[in-house]
Design a protein around this motif. Sequence first.
Motif, PDB file in Angstrom:
ATOM      1  N   TYR A  20       0.812  -1.213  -0.011  1.00 55.61           N
ATOM      2  CA  TYR A  20       0.136  -0.162   0.066  1.00 55.61           C
ATOM      3  C   TYR A  20       0.820   1.192  -0.119  1.00 55.61           C
ATOM      4  O   TYR A  20       0.470   2.257  -0.779  1.00 55.61           O
ATOM      5  N   ALA A  21       2.007   1.385   0.772  1.00 55.58           N
ATOM      6  CA  ALA A  21       2.898   2.546   0.719  1.00 55.58           C
ATOM      7  C   ALA A  21       3.663   2.436  -0.804  1.00 55.58           C
ATOM      8  O   ALA A  21       3.751   3.420  -1.164  1.00 55.58           O
ATOM      9  N   TRP A  22       3.971   1.105  -1.228  1.00 60.81           N
ATOM     10  CA  TRP A  22       4.508   1.071  -2.693  1.00 60.81           C
ATOM     11  C   TRP A  22       3.585   1.791  -3.496  1.00 60.81           C
ATOM     12  O   TRP A  22       3.941   2.438  -4.482  1.00 60.81           O
ATOM     13  N   GLN A  23       2.188   1.608  -3.527  1.00 61.12           N
ATOM     14  CA  GLN A  23       1.258   2.302  -4.402  1.00 61.12           C
ATOM     15  C   GLN A  23       1.497   3.718  -4.383  1.00 61.12           C
ATOM     16  O   GLN A  23       1.619   4.595  -5.477  1.00 61.12           O
ATOM     17  N   VAL A  24       1.421   4.503  -3.026  1.00 62.53           N
ATOM     18  CA  VAL A  24       1.575   5.788  -3.330  1.00 62.53           C
ATOM     19  C   VAL A  24       3.042   6.320  -3.726  1.00 62.53           C
ATOM     20  O   VAL A  24       2.944   7.420  -4.401  1.00 62.53           O
ATOM     21  N   GLN A  25       3.948   5.268  -3.306  1.00 67.60           N
ATOM     22  CA  GLN A  25       5.344   5.873  -4.023  1.00 67.60           C
ATOM     23  C   GLN A  25       5.279   5.758  -5.430  1.00 67.60           C
ATOM     24  O   GLN A  25       5.926   6.688  -6.107  1.00 67.60           O
ATOM     25  N   LEU A  26       4.819   4.887  -6.020  1.00 65.50           N
ATOM     26  CA  LEU A  26       4.663   4.724  -7.474  1.00 65.50           C
ATOM     27  C   LEU A  26       4.008   6.031  -8.055  1.00 65.50           C
ATOM     28  O   LEU A  26       4.327   6.449  -9.051  1.00 65.50           O
ATOM     29  N   ALA A  27       2.766   6.351  -7.453  1.00 66.77           N
ATOM     30  CA  ALA A  27       2.252   7.462  -7.921  1.00 66.77           C
ATOM     31  C   ALA A  27       2.865   8.812  -7.763  1.00 66.77           C
ATOM     32  O   ALA A  27       2.817   9.593  -8.950  1.00 66.77           O
ATOM     33  N   LEU A  28       3.570   9.066  -6.763  1.00 65.70           N
ATOM     34  CA  LEU A  28       4.389  10.219  -6.559  1.00 65.70           C
ATOM     35  C   LEU A  28       5.614  10.080  -7.562  1.00 65.70           C
ATOM     36  O   LEU A  28       5.819  11.259  -8.150  1.00 65.70           O
ATOM     37  N   GLU A  29       6.234   9.046  -7.708  1.00 64.10           N
ATOM     38  CA  GLU A  29       7.199   9.181  -8.690  1.00 64.10           C
ATOM     39  C   GLU A  29       6.751   9.040 -10.042  1.00 64.10           C
ATOM     40  O   GLU A  29       7.621   9.942 -10.788  1.00 64.10           O
ATOM     41  N   TYR A  30       5.703   8.437 -10.551  1.00 63.70           N
ATOM     42  CA  TYR A  30       5.295   8.516 -11.729  1.00 63.70           C
ATOM     43  C   TYR A  30       4.888   9.878 -12.070  1.00 63.70           C
ATOM     44  O   TYR A  30       5.087  10.378 -13.437  1.00 63.70           O
ATOM     45  N   LYS A  31       4.267  10.542 -11.146  1.00 62.29           N
ATOM     46  CA  LYS A  31       3.809  12.088 -11.481  1.00 62.29           C
ATOM     47  C   LYS A  31       4.945  12.868 -11.465  1.00 62.29           C
ATOM     48  O   LYS A  31       4.686  14.107 -11.841  1.00 62.29           O
ATOM     49  N   GLY A  32       5.962  12.534 -10.786  1.00 60.52           N
ATOM     50  CA  GLY A  32       7.119  13.610 -10.540  1.00 60.52           C
ATOM     51  C   GLY A  32       6.988  14.619  -9.404  1.00 60.52           C
ATOM     52  O   GLY A  32       7.333  15.686  -9.574  1.00 60.52           O
ATOM     53  N   VAL A  33       6.086  13.919  -8.547  1.00 57.99           N
ATOM     54  CA  VAL A  33       5.886  14.855  -7.351  1.00 57.99           C
ATOM     55  C   VAL A  33       7.027  14.752  -6.278  1.00 57.99           C
ATOM     56  O   VAL A  33       7.257  13.757  -5.654  1.00 57.99           O
ATOM     57  N   SER A  34       7.620  15.857  -5.705  1.00 60.35           N
ATOM     58  CA  SER A  34       8.634  15.806  -4.835  1.00 60.35           C
ATOM     59  C   SER A  34       8.210  15.706  -3.507  1.00 60.35           C
ATOM     60  O   SER A  34       6.875  15.923  -3.051  1.00 60.35           O
ATOM     61  N   TYR A  35       8.761  14.776  -2.514  1.00 57.18           N
ATOM     62  CA  TYR A  35       8.065  14.627  -1.075  1.00 57.18           C
ATOM     63  C   TYR A  35       9.519  14.293  -0.298  1.00 57.18           C
ATOM     64  O   TYR A  35      10.367  14.001  -0.690  1.00 57.18           O
ATOM     65  N   VAL A  36       9.032  14.328   1.036  1.00 53.76           N
ATOM     66  CA  VAL A  36      10.129  14.051   1.798  1.00 53.76           C
ATOM     67  C   VAL A  36       9.794  12.435   2.634  1.00 53.76           C
ATOM     68  O   VAL A  36       8.595  12.197   2.593  1.00 53.76           O
ATOM     69  N   SER A  37      10.667  11.616   2.380  1.00 55.32           N
ATOM     70  CA  SER A  37      10.565  10.262   2.658  1.00 55.32           C
ATOM     71  C   SER A  37      10.919  10.231   4.275  1.00 55.32           C
ATOM     72  O   SER A  37      11.762  10.502   4.494  1.00 55.32           O
ATOM     73  N   ARG A  38       9.758   9.492   4.833  1.00 55.41           N
ATOM     74  CA  ARG A  38       9.967   8.994   6.237  1.00 55.41           C
ATOM     75  C   ARG A  38       9.877   7.705   6.378  1.00 55.41           C
ATOM     76  O   ARG A  38       8.664   7.182   6.734  1.00 55.41           O
ATOM     77  N   ARG A  39      10.747   6.946   6.229  1.00 57.97           N
ATOM     78  CA  ARG A  39      10.808   5.379   6.516  1.00 57.97           C
ATOM     79  C   ARG A  39      10.638   5.010   7.714  1.00 57.97           C
ATOM     80  O   ARG A  39      11.479   5.300   8.492  1.00 57.97           O
ATOM     81  N   LEU A  40       9.738   4.299   8.086  1.00 55.74           N
ATOM     82  CA  LEU A  40       9.329   3.688   9.574  1.00 55.74           C
ATOM     83  C   LEU A  40      10.147   2.346   9.431  1.00 55.74           C
ATOM     84  O   LEU A  40      10.136   1.531   8.542  1.00 55.74           O
ATOM     85  N   ASP A  41      10.439   2.102  10.841  1.00 51.42           N
ATOM     86  CA  ASP A  41      11.106   0.402  10.878  1.00 51.42           C
ATOM     87  C   ASP A  41      10.156  -0.168  11.614  1.00 51.42           C
ATOM     88  O   ASP A  41       9.772   0.085  12.797  1.00 51.42           O
ATOM     89  N   ALA A  42       9.576  -1.218  11.025  1.00 53.94           N
ATOM     90  CA  ALA A  42       8.485  -2.016  11.391  1.00 53.94           C
ATOM     91  C   ALA A  42       9.114  -2.744  12.292  1.00 53.94           C
ATOM     92  O   ALA A  42       8.142  -3.002  13.594  1.00 53.94           O
ATOM     93  N   GLY A  43      10.188  -3.250  12.555  1.00 50.65           N
ATOM     94  CA  GLY A  43      10.976  -4.067  13.764  1.00 50.65           C
ATOM     95  C   GLY A  43      10.997  -3.164  14.972  1.00 50.65           C
ATOM     96  O   GLY A  43      11.053  -3.921  16.072  1.00 50.65           O
ATOM     97  N   LYS A  44      11.008  -2.034  14.763  1.00 51.83           N
ATOM     98  CA  LYS A  44      10.918  -1.238  15.912  1.00 51.83           C
ATOM     99  C   LYS A  44       9.838  -0.685  16.459  1.00 51.83           C
ATOM    100  O   LYS A  44       9.542   0.376  17.341  1.00 51.83           O
ATOM    101  N   GLN A  45       8.663  -1.083  15.675  1.00 55.45           N
ATOM    102  CA  GLN A  45       7.127  -0.566  15.985  1.00 55.45           C
ATOM    103  C   GLN A  45       6.885   0.895  15.725  1.00 55.45           C
ATOM    104  O   GLN A  45       6.332   1.328  16.511  1.00 55.45           O
ATOM    105  N   GLU A  46       7.668   1.338  14.924  1.00 56.78           N
ATOM    106  CA  GLU A  46       7.562   2.769  14.796  1.00 56.78           C
ATOM    107  C   GLU A  46       6.289   3.471  14.128  1.00 56.78           C
ATOM    108  O   GLU A  46       5.945   4.536  14.577  1.00 56.78           O
TER     109      GLU A  46
END
Length: 228
Positions: A20-46
């Motif tokens: 689901y996150a990948w879907q949005v990343q694809l949309a942002l990248e395909y559209k050429g929309v700039s964004y700040v990446s906030r990657r969360l660590d699932a292992g740390k339950q962020e």
Amino acid sequence: MNVEGSTMDHELFWISGSPYAWQVQLALEYKGVSYVSRRLDAGKQEHRAPAFLALNPRGKVPVLKTGDTALYESVAIIAFLDRAHPAVPLLGQTAQQHGRVWQRVNEFENYTRDLFDVEIVRPLLRGRAKDDPEAMRASAARAVEALGWMEQALSITPYLADDHITAADIVALPNIQMLRRVAARPEAINMGLGLEDLGGRLPALGAWLSRMETMRGYDAAYPPHWRS
């Protein structure tokens, strides 16, 4: 256009490998929309931390924060992005195209995704698939059948809703790539699920996958931990 540490209008909170996150990343990248990446660590339950739950009380990714507004649910975010950044449309330009794209999105969401997500992907990821190999083989057969409408659609047009990429393709792609990934595991092959070569069984779908893997932004959005 993933911009680490910059002050852009959009901030995307995501976990590597989440379709689901990948879907949005694809949309942002395909559209050429700039964004700040906030990657969360699932292992740390962020994604369960109070700061993130303030953005999405469900504790799930993705979340797109724009100014003081936080949106969650991937398809809703894609719809927002299409209205906010219409130069590269993903939801059609006419009423007929708009309806067609939403039809395909809903066909995938309602009749296709859950079958292989619940019955194949999750058992394999959680180590439960070997508990009932016969049930897994039956689920695999149903998954191929459920993908039949996509095979038929893609034998007519190169993409799911039109002759170019739309939100329907972006919604479907990450989930199918996840299915392919888990189907290539040794335990899946040993059980004879027969899903490791979807393109061989569904050639129009296979050709679509090859086209999608060359789309603008695919490499930038690809789950980083899948590369290792």
